[in-house]
Design an enzyme around this catalytic site. Structure first.
Site, PDB file in Angstrom:
ATOM      1  N   ASP A   6      37.466 -48.390 -20.859  1.00 23.27           N
ATOM      2  CA  ASP A   6      36.774 -49.442 -21.608  1.00 23.27           C
ATOM      3  C   ASP A   6      37.559 -49.706 -22.885  1.00 23.27           C
ATOM      4  O   ASP A   6      38.131 -48.786 -23.480  1.00 23.27           O
ATOM      5  CB  ASP A   6      35.346 -48.998 -21.952  1.00 23.27           C
ATOM      6  CG  ASP A   6      34.623 -50.009 -22.829  1.00 23.27           C
ATOM      7  OD1 ASP A   6      34.205 -51.059 -22.308  1.00 23.27           O
ATOM      8  OD2 ASP A   6      34.478 -49.755 -24.043  1.00 23.27           O
ATOM      9  N   GLU A  38      37.163 -51.645 -26.714  1.00 20.85           N
ATOM     10  CA  GLU A  38      36.385 -52.366 -27.718  1.00 20.85           C
ATOM     11  C   GLU A  38      37.352 -53.272 -28.463  1.00 20.85           C
ATOM     12  O   GLU A  38      38.465 -52.862 -28.802  1.00 20.85           O
ATOM     13  CB  GLU A  38      35.693 -51.400 -28.678  1.00 20.85           C
ATOM     14  CG  GLU A  38      34.631 -50.522 -28.039  1.00 20.85           C
ATOM     15  CD  GLU A  38      33.480 -51.314 -27.442  1.00 20.85           C
ATOM     16  OE1 GLU A  38      33.143 -52.376 -28.008  1.00 20.85           O
ATOM     17  OE2 GLU A  38      32.927 -50.879 -26.418  1.00 20.85           O
ATOM     18  N   HIS A  59      28.332 -48.848 -27.500  1.00 20.99           N
ATOM     19  CA  HIS A  59      29.444 -49.800 -27.575  1.00 20.99           C
ATOM     20  C   HIS A  59      30.680 -49.152 -28.202  1.00 20.99           C
ATOM     21  O   HIS A  59      31.439 -49.804 -28.920  1.00 20.99           O
ATOM     22  CB  HIS A  59      29.038 -51.061 -28.332  1.00 20.99           C
ATOM     23  CG  HIS A  59      27.985 -51.853 -27.618  1.00 20.99           C
ATOM     24  ND1 HIS A  59      28.248 -52.605 -26.492  1.00 20.99           N
ATOM     25  CD2 HIS A  59      26.649 -51.975 -27.849  1.00 20.99           C
ATOM     26  CE1 HIS A  59      27.129 -53.161 -26.071  1.00 20.99           C
ATOM     27  NE2 HIS A  59      26.152 -52.799 -26.872  1.00 20.99           N
ATOM     28  N   ASP A  98      30.789 -45.359 -23.558  1.00 19.74           N
ATOM     29  CA  ASP A  98      30.466 -46.390 -22.572  1.00 19.74           C
ATOM     30  C   ASP A  98      30.980 -46.048 -21.177  1.00 19.74           C
ATOM     31  O   ASP A  98      30.306 -46.311 -20.178  1.00 19.74           O
ATOM     32  CB  ASP A  98      31.022 -47.746 -23.022  1.00 19.74           C
ATOM     33  CG  ASP A  98      30.177 -48.382 -24.118  1.00 19.74           C
ATOM     34  OD1 ASP A  98      29.212 -47.736 -24.561  1.00 19.74           O
ATOM     35  OD2 ASP A  98      30.480 -49.521 -24.530  1.00 19.74           O
TER      36      ASP A  98
END
EC number: 3.1.11.-
Length: 468
Positions: free
Chosen positions: A13, A15, A159, A164
């Site tokens: 993931d 951000e 988040h 996550d």
């Protein structure tokens, strides 16, 4: 496990910043876990903050989305410093994540392109957004990771990248278990349309419901260089056909021609009656939320709506000063005049619109949209040194005739108010009323849109009261 076979599944993931128009995404954090495909156990993890080349890309909206501030990354490595590690984690492995095909994969490729390196390539991909939409359905409400996690009691989504991806793995485990049990117990199914507010309810549905079996042999397609722009690898033909045939979707360019939905609350002609509309000062930022609803009952196509608490978010704004009035020289694709004007925003209205924009954009991205987001608040630049926003006057089409769907009133200096009747929206009647410097009271509906790779919120006037 042989380290050379690279059979582990790489859940990852990123951000990122939340770009404004004309800006690019910048990775702020990368997180990944390597998972044994046979036991679904975590074998290795890696996470790091990433310093973007341009720290100014970290806006207040970006901070609200993931909590990563400029001070957090100022001493973090650049992406070029971690590129070798990221490449080693991802290249030649199966990639997995929530909405990775449309978002995370594209960000990885962009980041490698910016440093002049070839990006890693997967040997397969599992996008849990597409997979769970098809196999698990919308029984938890929408398909956001946060909603699915709440459905299974896994806590709140932070988040942050490593949190996550671990949550993503747990959600997949729970969903797979439910599907396995359903396939084993065909007469005891849960309702596939339970909303997040009613997920504690236990319901039974017809035992003949389709989609209850688990496919145990799924071929994982490889991703080409342009995979971020390609359809999900899972069979979403029903959804795509519905999108193609759905007549509710209209172009942002033709927004003035959209029909008023029957469920919309419209202000009465009595200007003292504001039922369904709230002033900005009467609203709480914490009560503003964006949610997905079916376009119509039974539809798999979802539309985004803004709520204040449990009610549609609608604003009553008094004494708005017009910065730019209606200009008849701008036409839409059908040759009709674009009916909109720009108003200055006071601080309370500005805060409400920024919060709406933040919530809607985040849900749009989380639900898989790759459209460019147009902020509802116009950026301040040049001689325009005050936040402002564009208000649209709705029209309705009846055959070849068009009429205003927005009620337009005029208040005299005596305080008396009268409703104005116009012949049709193609003349110049409004140009003389909605001029620069004039003042209006506005009853506004906030209507999210996502069409032809453009997304955002438009402010549609349900009623205008022009001050004389």
């Amino acid at each position: 496990m042989d380290p050379e076979d690279r059979s582990e599944i790489a859940f990852f993931d990123v951000e990122t910043t939340v770009p404004k128009r004309g800006q690019r995404f910048a990775i702020l954090e990368f997180g990944s876990i390597l998972v044994c495909p046979k036991k679904l156990t975590e074998l290795r993890s890696y996470t790091t903050l990433v310093q973007p080349a341009d720290l100014s890309l970290i806006s207040s909206l970006s901070v609200r989305c993931n909590g990563i501030k400029r001070d957090d990354v100022v001493l973090a490595p650049l992406f070029a410093d971690i590129a070798d590690t990221v490449y080693d984690i991802l290249h030649g492995r199966i990639w997995a994540g929530h909405n990775i095909l449309r978002f995370d994969c594209a960000r990885i490729r962009e980041a490698f392109a910016e440093i002049g390196r070839q990006p890693p390539e997967p040997k397969g991909a599992i996008d849990s957004l597409g997979l769970l939409t098809q196999k698990f359905g919308r029984r938890a409400g929408d398909m956001k990771m946060a909603t699915l996690a709440r459905y299974f009691g896994l806590g709140n989504q932070t988040h942050r990248s490593l949190d996550d991806v671990r949550m993503n793995l747990e959600v997949l485990k729970y969903c797979a278990t439910v599907l396995f049990l359903e396939s084993s117990l065909p007469y005891a199914h849960v309702d596939n349309s339970v909303s997040p507010e009613t997920i504690s309810s236990r319901r039974r549905i017809d035992a003949s419901r389709e989609g209850n079996t688990v496919t145990t042999s799924v071929r994982l397609p490889s991703i080409s260089e342009n995979s971020a722009a390609q359809p999900d690898p899972f069979n979403m033909s029903v959804l795509r056909n519905e999108m193609a045939s759905d007549n509710h979707i209209q172009s942002d360019i033709l927004m003035e021609e959209e029909q008023i939905e029957p469920s919309d609350v419209v202000a009465s002609e009595n200007t003292s009656d504001h039922e369904g509309f709230l002033t900005p000062d009467a609203m709480s930022l914490s009560n503003i939320k964006a949610m997905l609803f079916p376009f119509y009952p039974g539809s798999q196509m979802m539309k985004l709506k803004l709520l204040h608490g449990d009610s549609p978010l609608q604003l009553y704004c008094s004494y708005l000063k017009i910065r730019f009035g209606v200009n008849g020289k701008f036409l839409d694709n059908t040759g009709r005049r674009r009916l909109n004007f720009v108003v200055d925003l006071n601080p309370s209205l500005y805060s409400i619109l920024e919060a709406c924009d933040s919530n809607a954009q985040k849900l749009s991205v989380d639900s898989g949209s790759t459209s460019e987001w147009n902020p509802v608040v116009n950026p301040m630049k040049g001689f325009v040194n005050y936040p402002n926003a564009r208000i649209h006057i709705a029209t309705e089409i009846n055959g070849d005739e068009a009429r205003y769907a927005t009620e337009i009133h005029q208040r005299e200096s005596s305080g008396a108010t009268q409703k104005l009747i116009f012949s049709n929206p193609n003349n110049e009647e409004l140009e003389s009323l909605l001029t620069t410097g004039s003042v209006v009271d506005a009853f506004l509906s906030l209507e999210p849109y996502d069409y032809q790779q453009k997304a955002g919120i438009r402010l549609v006037a349900k009623k205008l009261v022009i001050q004389s």
